[in-house]
Motif scaffolding. Structure first.
Motif, PDB file in Angstrom:
ATOM      1  N   ILE A 180      40.203 -74.284 126.950  1.00 14.51           N
ATOM      2  CA  ILE A 180      40.197 -74.996 125.668  1.00 14.51           C
ATOM      3  C   ILE A 180      41.622 -75.021 125.104  1.00 14.51           C
ATOM      4  O   ILE A 180      42.263 -73.972 124.988  1.00 14.51           O
ATOM      5  CB  ILE A 180      39.255 -74.312 124.654  1.00 14.51           C
ATOM      6  N   LYS A 181      42.098 -76.212 124.765  1.00 19.52           N
ATOM      7  CA  LYS A 181      43.456 -76.361 124.255  1.00 19.52           C
ATOM      8  C   LYS A 181      43.442 -76.846 122.803  1.00 19.52           C
ATOM      9  O   LYS A 181      42.603 -77.666 122.417  1.00 19.52           O
ATOM     10  CB  LYS A 181      44.246 -77.362 125.097  1.00 19.52           C
ATOM     11  N   ALA A 182      44.375 -76.352 122.005  1.00 23.79           N
ATOM     12  CA  ALA A 182      44.606 -76.863 120.656  1.00 23.79           C
ATOM     13  C   ALA A 182      45.732 -77.886 120.732  1.00 23.79           C
ATOM     14  O   ALA A 182      46.711 -77.694 121.465  1.00 23.79           O
ATOM     15  CB  ALA A 182      44.989 -75.724 119.716  1.00 23.79           C
ATOM     16  N   VAL A 183      45.561 -79.004 119.979  1.00 24.40           N
ATOM     17  CA  VAL A 183      46.599 -80.032 119.962  1.00 24.40           C
ATOM     18  C   VAL A 183      46.988 -80.337 118.520  1.00 24.40           C
ATOM     19  O   VAL A 183      46.211 -80.109 117.585  1.00 24.40           O
ATOM     20  CB  VAL A 183      46.108 -81.322 120.653  1.00 24.40           C
ATOM     21  N   ASP A 184      48.186 -80.858 118.353  1.00 21.72           N
ATOM     22  CA  ASP A 184      48.633 -81.224 117.012  1.00 21.72           C
ATOM     23  C   ASP A 184      48.317 -82.696 116.747  1.00 21.72           C
ATOM     24  O   ASP A 184      47.639 -83.368 117.549  1.00 21.72           O
ATOM     25  CB  ASP A 184      50.125 -80.942 116.843  1.00 21.72           C
ATOM     26  N   GLY A 185      48.792 -83.221 115.633  1.00 20.75           N
ATOM     27  CA  GLY A 185      48.491 -84.583 115.247  1.00 20.75           C
ATOM     28  C   GLY A 185      49.039 -85.627 116.198  1.00 20.75           C
ATOM     29  O   GLY A 185      48.577 -86.772 116.201  1.00 20.75           O
ATOM     30  N   ARG A 186      50.006 -85.272 117.017  1.00 25.66           N
ATOM     31  CA  ARG A 186      50.565 -86.210 117.997  1.00 25.66           C
ATOM     32  C   ARG A 186      49.834 -86.150 119.331  1.00 25.66           C
ATOM     33  O   ARG A 186      50.169 -86.877 120.257  1.00 25.66           O
ATOM     34  CB  ARG A 186      52.048 -85.910 118.212  1.00 25.66           C
ATOM     35  N   GLY A 187      48.858 -85.231 119.434  1.00 22.33           N
ATOM     36  CA  GLY A 187      48.146 -85.057 120.692  1.00 22.33           C
ATOM     37  C   GLY A 187      48.852 -84.145 121.665  1.00 22.33           C
ATOM     38  O   GLY A 187      48.505 -84.098 122.849  1.00 22.33           O
ATOM     39  N   VAL A 188      49.831 -83.409 121.180  1.00 25.04           N
ATOM     40  CA  VAL A 188      50.587 -82.487 122.029  1.00 25.04           C
ATOM     41  C   VAL A 188      49.889 -81.126 122.039  1.00 25.04           C
ATOM     42  O   VAL A 188      49.513 -80.593 120.988  1.00 25.04           O
ATOM     43  CB  VAL A 188      52.032 -82.331 121.515  1.00 25.04           C
ATOM     44  N   ILE A 189      49.707 -80.554 123.228  1.00 26.58           N
ATOM     45  CA  ILE A 189      49.077 -79.233 123.337  1.00 26.58           C
ATOM     46  C   ILE A 189      49.982 -78.183 122.710  1.00 26.58           C
ATOM     47  O   ILE A 189      51.172 -78.093 123.023  1.00 26.58           O
ATOM     48  CB  ILE A 189      48.800 -78.882 124.809  1.00 26.58           C
TER      49      ILE A 189
END
Length: 223
Positions: free
Chosen positions: A133-142
């Motif tokens: 499971i990965k968290a991403v920011d608003g730009r879709g970057v992990i």
């Protein structure tokens, strides 16, 4: 102790009727679920008015087990369907199912039923999360890998005492999913092992997967 299974067919499914009626391996999800549940308990199908005629036609087929059919009040969301089904019951345990889970394991069903027979107010079958499971920011970057150790998925059928289900439906924060409401209600929920080989199905896009899964299960008498 009589346990009744409640299957809601809410109004939003009128926009995707394949979820309810599309045949896979000779049976629609509605037929398959009713057959499986009717083998072990009474069944109430609670349907939104705009889908009631089509659902009644399926359930009236001579080879479909007899179930009770009730029509939910408008606007026919899951909440109104559950309330309509609950009004058909006497006090006692309730299995709540979901049309998106056309198959479920006998072991899971027996686990839910067993916990209800032992007096549980709420029973949820769960599975550990095994995917990364990965968290991403608003730009879709992990940005991080999430620790999956405490994470679980929740399956169907779920079990409730009639009193607990009525209490959940009576809360103002019920959001058409009894899960979130019951988890905020404090202790008393029993967790049992689910089946890692089973997941929610979306028809018609998952028809090939469901057909393969059914073929695999039919070839393995232990499942």
């Amino acid at each position: 102790m009589t346990i009744t299974a409640l299957l809601p067919v809410p109004a939003d499914l009128a926009r995707q009727p394949e979820t309810v009626f599309a045949p896979v391996a000779g049976q629609s999800s509605l037929e398959r679920i009713v057959r499986s549940l009717a083998a072990v308990c009474d069944v109430v199908v609670a349907v939104a008015e705009e889908m009631s005629d089509d659902v009644a036609a399926v359930l009236s087929a001579p080879d479909v087990p007899a179930v009770r059919l009730t029509v939910a009040a408008a606007p026919g969301r899951r909440r109104e369907c559950l309330a309509a089904g609950l009004a058909e019951l006497h006090d006692g345990p309730v299995l709540v199912h979901d049309i998106g889970w056309p198959i479920f394991s006998q072991q899971t069903l027996e686990g839910v039923l067993g916990a209800l027979h032992r007096g549980a107010d709420a029973v949820l079958p769960i599975c550990a999360v095994t995917d990364s499971i990965k968290a991403v920011d608003g730009r879709g970057v992990i940005t991080a890998t999430v620790d999956r150790a405490p994470l679980r998925t929740v399956q169907y059928p779920r079990g409730f005492s009639a009193a607990m289900l009525a209490q959940l439906l009576g809360t103002s924060d019920f959001d058409d999913d009894e899960l979130e409401t019951v988890l905020t209600g404090g202790d008393g929920t029993v967790l049992i092992d689910g089946d890692t080989a089973i997941s929610r199905i979306e028809l018609p896009c998952d028809a090939a997967y469901l057909d393969a899964l059914l073929t695999s299960r039919d070839s393995d008498p232990a499942r």
